[in-house]
Scaffold this motif. Structure first.
Motif, PDB file in Angstrom:
ATOM      1  N   VAL A 148      66.246  11.784  42.841  1.00  0.00           N
ATOM      2  CA  VAL A 148      66.874  10.554  42.364  1.00  0.00           C
ATOM      3  C   VAL A 148      68.212  10.381  43.076  1.00  0.00           C
ATOM      4  CG1 VAL A 148      67.790   9.348  40.335  1.00  0.00           C
ATOM      5  CG2 VAL A 148      65.769  10.820  40.115  1.00  0.00           C
ATOM      6  N   PRO A 149      68.507   9.200  43.606  1.00  0.00           N
ATOM      7  CA  PRO A 149      69.835   8.998  44.226  1.00  0.00           C
ATOM      8  C   PRO A 149      70.940   9.353  43.242  1.00  0.00           C
ATOM      9  CG  PRO A 149      68.390   7.136  44.675  1.00  0.00           C
ATOM     10  CD  PRO A 149      67.671   7.992  43.676  1.00  0.00           C
ATOM     11  N   GLU A 150      71.954  10.048  43.734  1.00  0.00           N
ATOM     12  CA  GLU A 150      72.991  10.564  42.846  1.00  0.00           C
ATOM     13  C   GLU A 150      73.623   9.505  41.940  1.00  0.00           C
ATOM     14  OE1 GLU A 150      76.940  13.459  42.986  1.00  0.00           O
ATOM     15  OE2 GLU A 150      75.726  13.110  44.786  1.00  0.00           O
ATOM     16  N   PRO A 151      73.887   8.274  42.416  1.00  0.00           N
ATOM     17  CA  PRO A 151      74.490   7.279  41.511  1.00  0.00           C
ATOM     18  C   PRO A 151      73.608   6.933  40.306  1.00  0.00           C
ATOM     19  CG  PRO A 151      74.759   6.620  43.797  1.00  0.00           C
ATOM     20  CD  PRO A 151      73.812   7.774  43.796  1.00  0.00           C
ATOM     21  N   LEU A 157      70.260   6.393  31.836  1.00  0.00           N
ATOM     22  CA  LEU A 157      69.770   5.352  32.739  1.00  0.00           C
ATOM     23  C   LEU A 157      68.293   5.582  33.062  1.00  0.00           C
ATOM     24  CD1 LEU A 157      70.329   2.883  34.513  1.00  0.00           C
ATOM     25  CD2 LEU A 157      71.028   4.470  36.326  1.00  0.00           C
ATOM     26  N   LEU A 158      67.904   6.840  33.284  1.00  0.00           N
ATOM     27  CA  LEU A 158      66.508   7.143  33.584  1.00  0.00           C
ATOM     28  C   LEU A 158      65.607   6.827  32.388  1.00  0.00           C
ATOM     29  CD1 LEU A 158      66.992  10.494  35.536  1.00  0.00           C
ATOM     30  CD2 LEU A 158      66.311   8.282  36.484  1.00  0.00           C
ATOM     31  N   LEU A 159      66.067   7.142  31.201  1.00  0.00           N
ATOM     32  CA  LEU A 159      65.262   6.841  30.013  1.00  0.00           C
ATOM     33  C   LEU A 159      65.093   5.334  29.838  1.00  0.00           C
ATOM     34  CD1 LEU A 159      66.715   9.391  27.431  1.00  0.00           C
ATOM     35  CD2 LEU A 159      64.445   9.459  28.475  1.00  0.00           C
ATOM     36  N   ALA A 160      66.144   4.587  30.097  1.00  0.00           N
ATOM     37  CA  ALA A 160      66.116   3.150  29.829  1.00  0.00           C
ATOM     38  C   ALA A 160      65.466   2.335  30.939  1.00  0.00           C
ATOM     39  CB  ALA A 160      67.539   2.642  29.595  1.00  0.00           C
ATOM     40  N   ALA A 161      65.467   2.853  32.169  1.00  0.00           N
ATOM     41  CA  ALA A 161      65.065   2.008  33.292  1.00  0.00           C
ATOM     42  C   ALA A 161      64.019   2.611  34.218  1.00  0.00           C
ATOM     43  CB  ALA A 161      66.307   1.632  34.115  1.00  0.00           C
TER      44      ALA A 161
END
Length: 252
Positions: A148-151, A157-161
């Motif tokens: 995953v790109p660091e930003p 964020l991963l859970l939501a998107a």
């Protein structure tokens, strides 16, 4: 602390108190409703001031972020607003009465703990829920954060998107909300990490804007989570004593 940071703390504290004042009704505290319709929801400022033993002007300034105040006054206001333990601790932290967080580089020692659980997925999170370290067991169950790109390497964020995480965690909504409440509980207003995350979440999931704008706080509690294709896990949050600003999310 700079003047900018002090003002940010005051504004966040005032907004938090105002939000909780608006959640209460006179009946909640055994007060008469009074004559006429109330122009705003919840208690009036003068009612909170009277219950707290402070002047109306002083309490108004507190909500407006114009004054600093003592721990004793904040505790009295917390009792008047019926704040629970997590919310009272958050108020004190915003006012600068909590112990300072440990420097971020102290979290390096905490990362070594992850590898002591070779069969239990674990990740190390910073105060804004960014993934800063993980063990091999985690990558056997979930997508490897290294891909995953660091930003974007943030658990919330991963859970939501991220569809891959949502497929693995069908009940991701409850987990995401509680993680965000936990992050807000421990956050400092001047910390740019959580502010940047909130802005990103609002942009990527505007349909969940009520979540990101919510002022609710609460410490994350253990729960059982089912991962399709794997098994049920007990998910717990640990805070290393040598890096209290960090957190370990352990799946056991």
């Amino acid at each position: 602390m700079t003047d900018t940071h002090r003002l940010a703390r005051r504004r966040e504290l005032g907004g938090f108190l105002r939000a909780h004042r608006e959640l209460l009704s006179p009946a909640d505290l055994g007060l008469p409703a009074g004559a006429g319709r109330r122009r705003t929801p919840g208690l009036r400022r003068e009612e909170v001031a009277a219950l707290s033993g402070v002047g109306v002007a002083w309490y108004t300034w507190l909500e407006q972020g114009r004054v600093d105040t003592s721990r004793e006054v904040l505790e009295a206001v917390g009792r008047a607003l019926r704040l629970d333990t997590d919310a009272r601790d958050h108020v004190l932290r915003l006012a600068g009465y909590a112990p300072p967080e440990a420097p971020r580089d102290e979290a390096a020692a905490a990362a070594a703990l992850l590898h002591s659980w070779p069969d239990r997925p674990a990740v190390l999170l910073d105060g804004a829920l960014a993934l800063t370290a993980w063990n091999e067991a985690y990558t056997r169950v979930f997508p490897d954060p290294a891909d995953v790109p660091e930003p974007r390497r943030n658990l919330l964020l991963l859970l939501a998107a991220d569809p891959a995480h949502q497929r693995l965690l069908p009940g991701w909504q409850s987990l995401a909300v509680d993680l965000f409440r936990h992050a807000r509980t421990r956050a400092r207003p001047e910390d740019p990490g959580l502010r940047a995350l909130t802005a990103l979440l609002t942009t990527e999931r505007p349909d969940l804007s009520a979540w990101w704008a919510c002022r609710s706080v609460g410490v994350f509690t253990s729960r059982t989570v089912e991962v399709p294709g794997s098994r049920a896990y007990t998910v717990s949050m640990l805070h290393p004593s040598d890096a209290p600003a960090a957190a370990i999310l352990l799946w056991s």
